[in-house]
Design an enzyme around this catalytic site. Structure first.
Site, PDB file in Angstrom:
ATOM      1  N   HIS A 215       0.849  -1.194   0.000  1.00 22.21           N
ATOM      2  CA  HIS A 215       0.000   0.000   0.000  1.00 22.21           C
ATOM      3  C   HIS A 215       0.882   1.241   0.000  1.00 22.21           C
ATOM      4  O   HIS A 215       1.587   1.508   0.965  1.00 22.21           O
ATOM      5  CB  HIS A 215      -0.893  -0.026   1.242  1.00 22.21           C
ATOM      6  N   ASP A 217       1.023   5.182  -0.054  1.00 28.23           N
ATOM      7  CA  ASP A 217       0.290   6.443   0.067  1.00 28.23           C
ATOM      8  C   ASP A 217       1.000   7.533  -0.718  1.00 28.23           C
ATOM      9  O   ASP A 217       2.164   7.835  -0.419  1.00 28.23           O
ATOM     10  CB  ASP A 217       0.224   6.867   1.542  1.00 28.23           C
ATOM     11  N   ASP A 329      -7.919   1.347   2.307  1.00 25.45           N
ATOM     12  CA  ASP A 329      -7.553   2.281   3.366  1.00 25.45           C
ATOM     13  C   ASP A 329      -8.490   3.472   3.562  1.00 25.45           C
ATOM     14  O   ASP A 329      -8.474   4.069   4.630  1.00 25.45           O
ATOM     15  CB  ASP A 329      -6.118   2.773   3.158  1.00 25.45           C
ATOM     16  N   ASP A 466       1.629  -1.201   4.481  1.00 30.33           N
ATOM     17  CA  ASP A 466       2.092   0.063   3.920  1.00 30.33           C
ATOM     18  C   ASP A 466       3.545  -0.047   3.480  1.00 30.33           C
ATOM     19  O   ASP A 466       4.411  -0.467   4.260  1.00 30.33           O
ATOM     20  CB  ASP A 466       1.997   1.172   4.976  1.00 30.33           C
ATOM     21  N   HIS A 625      -6.361   9.490   0.162  1.00 30.75           N
ATOM     22  CA  HIS A 625      -7.020   9.420   1.470  1.00 30.75           C
ATOM     23  C   HIS A 625      -6.192   9.963   2.622  1.00 30.75           C
ATOM     24  O   HIS A 625      -6.629   9.871   3.772  1.00 30.75           O
ATOM     25  CB  HIS A 625      -7.492   7.991   1.752  1.00 30.75           C
TER      26      HIS A 625
HETATM   27 ZN   LIG Z   1      -3.195   4.725   2.961  1.00 29.26          ZN
END
Ligand SMILES: [Zn+2]
Length: 1215
Positions: A215, A217, A329, A466, A625
């Site tokens: 994941h 971000d 998420d 993550d 997000h």
């Molecule tokens: Zn995230």
């Protein structure tokens, strides 16, 4: 913070044909356009039109006009007596006013944003003896002949009908659940799962798909670029190497922002390897958005945009069409996502962050896999198959089965010596010949338990977290140890299991094989002997991950940036449309040149596309997000803000360039200068942490400055427009050269002082759909001002000393004063509002209804627990308490066009404005707040409106600006659980009235008592809330927020607006138009230099029906193009000949009047040849929403029949 999720069949092009679009060659109903003839307003006269929407037969007849004229005479008499009163009042206040005037002015202060008009910067010459008292000439309110929408009766049916029931209705689930949070043991939020091994057999094996994922971000603890540099590029580098080593290995990837950046740096050999991995099914691109967007604050325009950006990139570079959504998420989930993915051609989706009590309920009912249906969907065409991860998180401890202590031991990135440990204190063991049996059986036990929660024998086990798989050893450790386990399991047939690495496509294919259902179509025929997958309607807000930890703080965190997001959306949409139409015109004029040419038109198009793409990507990035949610670290927030304001600037550049081209006299011989700034837009962001500054038009006596006004909306707009000038002595003319009424208002720099060099000039503009119009600002000698046309705002004050004002303005004491202090009244023919002496709203009157309203500002503190409010969580100490107004006194400005009241309180500069406009801006109260809580500690600040509307425990909020959802306030839930996202509106209603807050920015909102609504404006929190960001929220800024308050009496009181039949609700047409008005405002373009001879107006677009909204007109991009020859260059984003047109047919409630609108509805019929008569080719094709799949071929002259609530994308071509 562990954050993590997942779906897969190959959609065929046929799915498009099931979309609810009907193409027919019906003749377009022309009759409706009759109604638009009645538009023109008159300065004195007709009373409001008494059209009732829904009365389609009502046409303007001579008879009724005569009757109105009769009424008019009476109303004119009334007006004349009002004028007399005003003159009298003025005469009284003027002498006092003059004595209060401050220092005289004579120079224009150096303003950084001051823009020259045609001439050099103006210094207004003010003769000292100029008297302004005589302004009164015509200071009365202008009265208009109001129009309203003409609505076809059949168009009212949709909002009154009840769609077919679904198996699971989230509202009922909430009614039913106790939310008692019992301890479930190892699976803390669940129960001890038992199973019987006899359920599996050689014919019926448990099929396990372990899905490796990472994941990433795009900005959170680090910026997007930092993450890319430190982690993401390594992950992708190793992915290519490690997947290539063994074809059994699989991986999924979601974030195209990262992937595209990495791709650009790869040699062709690596790109080919990746293409092979995709082709072999080892690598699956899931969702394929630029980011994994937030679902609470994001607007559907931006979600559609960010997904299209990713899908377009994939089509150009990888030839991939994602088929499965993956939203593991986002902090709470919206059905809008399900709708968009479905209409993009996806078949399945995976989600994770659902309230733990709801998850447990779904798990108990074997409903973690469901068919998500739109609550308004009349025929189940919106169904999409959705898989919910059952446990607390998407990390490895919470994905193999119910016991995290066990699952953590199968995260081989935590092997002893790796530096990462298991919090449950039992480390993983490397799989060897000696332990493989025991370890495999231990893991199998978890798999079997998890499988009890689902209806099939297919199990998905995500394997990641993550930013995982950064180091090559991690790949090796996960792949080799799991492969050893799989080999053991698969070679022991008595275990009745088949385990392997898989992608979402693999998993969903297996589910489909077993259930015989194509999830996407919702034709679940059910697993052997079992029930089909249930259908579900509703949403998953407000999310709680544990205890009373509700994630309703992020609905408001960093409100400055949430507001900036919507501002950019407006500009981007505006820039896209004007740019696409510019290219269309160039093509039509034959100057766009052929492929690879280098014509004048093409050069301009290519240069501007670069800026547009940059803005597209920044807006897309911010939908992440941890972006629009306000949950990133301070320096990351600054990085986002810098990208956003640069993007506003880019869009403004494109708008003014395109406007200059489109207004040029000869478009064929136009010489482009892509860097030139011909116009400045009315506002400018120069720093990442400051609200926009208004541009000032520098005037010098004699200057005649053409200000261009841009209406990006596809409906005609009558609207007040304000331009800031350096002189109050002006004459405003419309494009025909007719002088207009205008009102000049002071610009307050602080409560007691107005600027001597800046003035707000307001006038009424009349703009066709998607058009440019030139209004002329002429600077006059003071004595030359035509007092019949120009009114100077009359300033009155209460509870304060008279402010310092330029001498054109009068100032007096607000009547009453002293003891008793009657309310302060602001009034237009359409609206009336009263205010307390403190400047706070007390009542609204419209359409003969008066609603008492008490506006208050309130604050929350934080709960005194170990864990308390932070960027994500809202954990208030108790109910809000009013913040005693520390008002500095009230300044009221009145005039024929605008009236406003303004008060500086201790945390907020609060301004309410009534526009006297025949357009939608005249039908609601405008609230502008400037919030400043920087001096506070653990302080959450809200605006609360209390009324006597009998709304009980029901209120309504929107989801992503796309649909309305009914909310219930539950006493069984804590206060923070009753807070909901308010991405664009919140309303309450009873049988008589609906009262709405329409919001220009996403914030959190609630109705905590019957008749009450509140919106959180800002939050300042001194601590981290343990969700990973590792800091409080202390970077508060001076934050603007804008609302409209709309009171709408129901035409016929409904018997009930709650309960079953109130499941769905729709805004009125007026509410829709008002929202569009604040999200997609009219833009003014002020010339920076002499523009030479230009056309006065431009517009090539027909008007859409009232209930059809132009969502986007987006020129697609072509692959990078190199131009050879002496001027060789690389164009990274050349415009493609194709433009994506997205339309939205709004669902609306006919139960209210629609004053201010002049459009009609016609059953959703649209003919593109009428919308774009002069641009784009005859051939048109319907597409899936993000342009991945081709649908029906048609021509522009076909009559499209759009269904309520649905979005449609069409491919228009230029050449
Ligand atoms: Zn995230």
């Amino acid at each position: 913070m562990g954050r993590v999720a997942f779906a897969s069949h190959h959609p065929s092009a046929t799915y498009i044909f099931r979309m609810r679009l009907r193409v027919s060659s019906m003749v377009f109903g022309v009759a409706v356009s009759l109604a638009t003839l009645v538009l023109l307003y008159q300065v004195l006269s007709l009373p409001p039109d008494t059209h009732t929407p829904g009365d389609e037969k009502e046409m303007v007849s001579l008879e009724s006009r005569l009757r109105r004229l009769e009424n008019n005479i009476q109303s004119n008499q009334h007006t004349i007596s009002e004028i007399k009163n005003l003159v009298h009042l003025l005469a009284k206040t003027n002498s006092k006013a003059n004595s209060m005037l401050g220092p005289q002015f004579g120079v224009v202060v150096g303003n950084k944003f001051m823009r020259n008009g045609i001439n050099t910067v103006g210094v207004a010459e003010i003769p000292r003896d100029h008297k302004t008292g005589q302004v009164a000439g015509d200071g009365s309110a202008v009265v208009y002949n109001l129009t309203s929408a003409t609505i076809m009766q059949d168009d009212c049916i949709f909002a009154q009908s009840t769609p077919p029931a679904t198996d699971i209705l989230m509202e009922k689930v909430y009614n039913q659940l106790k939310f008692d949070n019992p301890d479930g043991g190892a699976w803390k939020q669940g129960w001890e799962i038992q199973y019987d091994v006899s359920q599996w057999s050689p014919e019926k094996k448990l099929r396990v798909f372990v899905v490796p994922h990472s994941h990433n971000d795009p900005g959170w603890i680090k910026t997007f670029e930092q993450y890319y540099h430190d982690q993401t590029r390594h992950i992708l580098d190793h992915m290519v190497e490690k997947l290539s080593q063994d074809q059994r290995r699989k991986f999924i990837w979601a974030e195209i922002s990262f992937f595209s950046l990495w791709w650009e740096q790869q040699p062709e050999s690596v790109r080919n390897t990746v293409r092979n991995l995709v082709e072999r099914g080892q690598l699956e691109i899931v969702m394929g958005g630029w980011v994994m967007n937030d679902e609470a604050n994001s607007h559907y325009y931006a979600i559609l945009h960010q997904l299209t950006e990713g899908h377009e990139w994939l089509a150009l570079n990888l030839g991939v069409k994602p088929n499965n959504g993956w939203a593991i998420d986002p902090f709470g989930l919206t059905p809008t996502m399900a709708y968009l993915l479905k209409r993009m051609g996806m078949e399945n989706m995976v989600v994770q962050r659902i309230h733990y009590a709801v998850k447990k309920h779904l798990a108990r009912e074997h409903s973690l896999e469901f068919v998500w249906r739109q609550i308004w969907d009349p025929n189940s065409s919106t169904d999409i198959f959705c898989h919910t991860l059952p446990f607390y998180s998407y990390d490895i401890p919470h994905t193999c089965g119910p016991d995290p202590k066990v699952c953590c031991q199968f995260d081989f990135n935590r092997l002893p010596g790796s530096g990462i440990t298991c919090p449950w204190r039992v480390p993983p063991q490397r799989i060897t010949d000696s332990n493989v049996k025991a370890r495999s059986q231990m893991l199998l036990d978890q798999y079997r338990k998890k499988a009890q929660l689902f209806r099939t024998n297919v199990l998905m086990v995500p394997l990641g977290d993550d930013f995982r798989y950064v180091r090559p050893e991690e790949w090796d450790n996960q792949f080799t140890n799991y492969q050893a386990i799989f080999d053991y399991l698969n070679s022991n047939p008595e275990l009745h299991v088949e385990a392997q690495f898989g992608t979402l496509a693999d998993y969903f294919r297996a589910v489909q094989e077993e259930s015989g259902s194509s999830g996407a179509e919702g034709e679940a025929r059910g697993v052997e002997g079992g029930a089909p997958f249930p259908t579900l309607a509703g949403d998953f807000f407000t999310y709680a991950d544990r205890d009373d930890h509700y994630w309703s703080g992020y609905y408001t965190s960093r409100p400055f940036h949430k507001s900036l997001d919507r501002v950019l959306e407006g500009y981007l949409k505006g820039a896209e449309a004007l740019y696409s139409l510019m290219l269309g015109i160039q093509s039509a004029a034959g100057i766009a040149g052929g492929q690879g040419g280098s014509s004048e038109g093409e050069r301009l198009g290519e240069a501007l596309m670069g800026k547009l793409v940059d803005a597209r990507r920044s807006l897309a990035l911010f939908q992440h997000h941890d972006g629009i949610t306000g949950t990133a670290k301070d320096h990351v927030v600054v990085d986002y803000a810098n990208k956003l304001i640069k993007s506003v600037d880019n869009c403004q550049h494109v708008i003014q360039q395109a406007a200059h081209y489109l207004l040029s006299i000869n478009q064929r011989t136009y010489k482009s200068d892509p860097n030139a700034v011909y116009y400045e837009l009315g506002e400018k962001f120069t720093e990442h942490n400051k609200p926009a500054s208004r541009m000032v038009l520098g005037l010098q006596v004699g200057s005649v400055i053409p200000a261009v006004v841009y209406n990006p909306d596809a409906h005609r707009r009558h609207h007040l427009l304000t331009i800031r000038t350096s002189s109050p002595y002006v004459e405003i003319s419309n494009p025909k050269g007719e002088a207009l009424r205008c009102q000049v208002n002071p610009v307050f720099m602080k409560p007691g002082e107005a600027s001597p060099t800046m003035f707000d000039v307001t006038f009424l503009v009349d703009l066709p759909p998607v058009s440019l119009a030139t209004y002329t600002v002429k600077a006059l000698q003071p004595a030359s001002v035509n007092m019949k046309l120009v009114s100077y705002g009359k300033v009155t004050v209460r509870n304060m000393a008279a402010p310092t004002l330029p001498e054109v303005f009068t100032v007096g004491e607000e009547d009453g004063g002293g003891s008793g202090q009657p309310p302060i009244t602001l009034k237009t023919p359409q609206l009336q509002a009263t205010f307390s002496s403190a400047g706070l709203l007390q009542s609204i009157t419209t359409q003969d209804h008066t609603l008492p309203v008490s506006l208050q500002f309130v604050k929350y503190g934080v709960m005194n627990h170990h864990e308390t409010s932070g960027a994500y969580l809202f954990l208030p100490d108790k109910e809000a308490v009013p913040v005693t107004p520390g008002g500095s006194g009230v300044v009221v400005v009145r005039g024929p066009l605008l009236s406003s009241i303004r008060t500086q309180f201790s945390h907020i500069l609060h301004t309410v404005t009534l526009s006297n406009s025949p357009g939608v801006d005249g039908m609601s109260l405008d609230i502008h707040n400037l919030v400043d809580i920087r001096a506070e500690r653990n302080f959450e600040f809200a605006m609360r409106l209390s009324t006597n509307i009998k709304s009980g425990d029901i209120f309504y909020t929107d989801l992503n600006g796309f649909q309305i959802i009914k909310r219930m306030r539950y006493d069984k839930l804590p206060l923070q659980a009753n807070y909901y996202p308010m991405p664009s509106q919140l309303f309450i209603q009873d049988p008589d009235n609906r009262f709405s807050i329409l919001s220009a920015q996403p914030l959190g909102g609630a109705s905590l008592k019957s008749g009450q609504m509140e919106v959180m404006l800002d939050r300042r929190l001194n601590q981290d809330d343990h969700r990973g960001v590792g800091q409080g929220v202390l970077d508060n800024l001076l934050t603007p927020n804008v609302f409209r308050l709309l009171l709408e009496p129901r035409l016929k009181a409904k018997e009930s607006v709650s309960g079953e039949d109130g499941l769905m609700s729709y805004p009125s047409l007026l509410a829709h138009a008002t929202l569009h008005d604040i999200l997609y405002p009219i833009y003014s373009l002020l010339p920076t230099a002499k523009t030479g001879q230009m056309q006065n107006t431009w517009g090539v677009t027909g008007e859409l029906p009232c209930d059809v909204h132009l969502v986007n007109l987006r020129t697609m991009v072509d692959p990078p193009r190199a131009t050879l020859g002496p001027a060789s260059r690389l164009t990274p984003h050349p415009p493609s000949p194709n433009t994506a047109l997205t339309l939205h047919r709004l669902g609306f409630d006919c139960g209210f009047k629609s004053p201010g609108l002049s459009c009609s509805t016609n059953g959703g019929k649209v003919r593109l040849s009428e919308v774009f008569p002069q641009t784009f080719r005859e051939q048109v094709q319907q597409m899936s929403l993000s342009m991945m799949y081709e649908g029906v071929d048609m021509t522009k002259s076909y009559t499209l029949s759009l269904q309520p609530m649905e979005l449609y994308t069409f491919k228009l071509s230029r050449s």
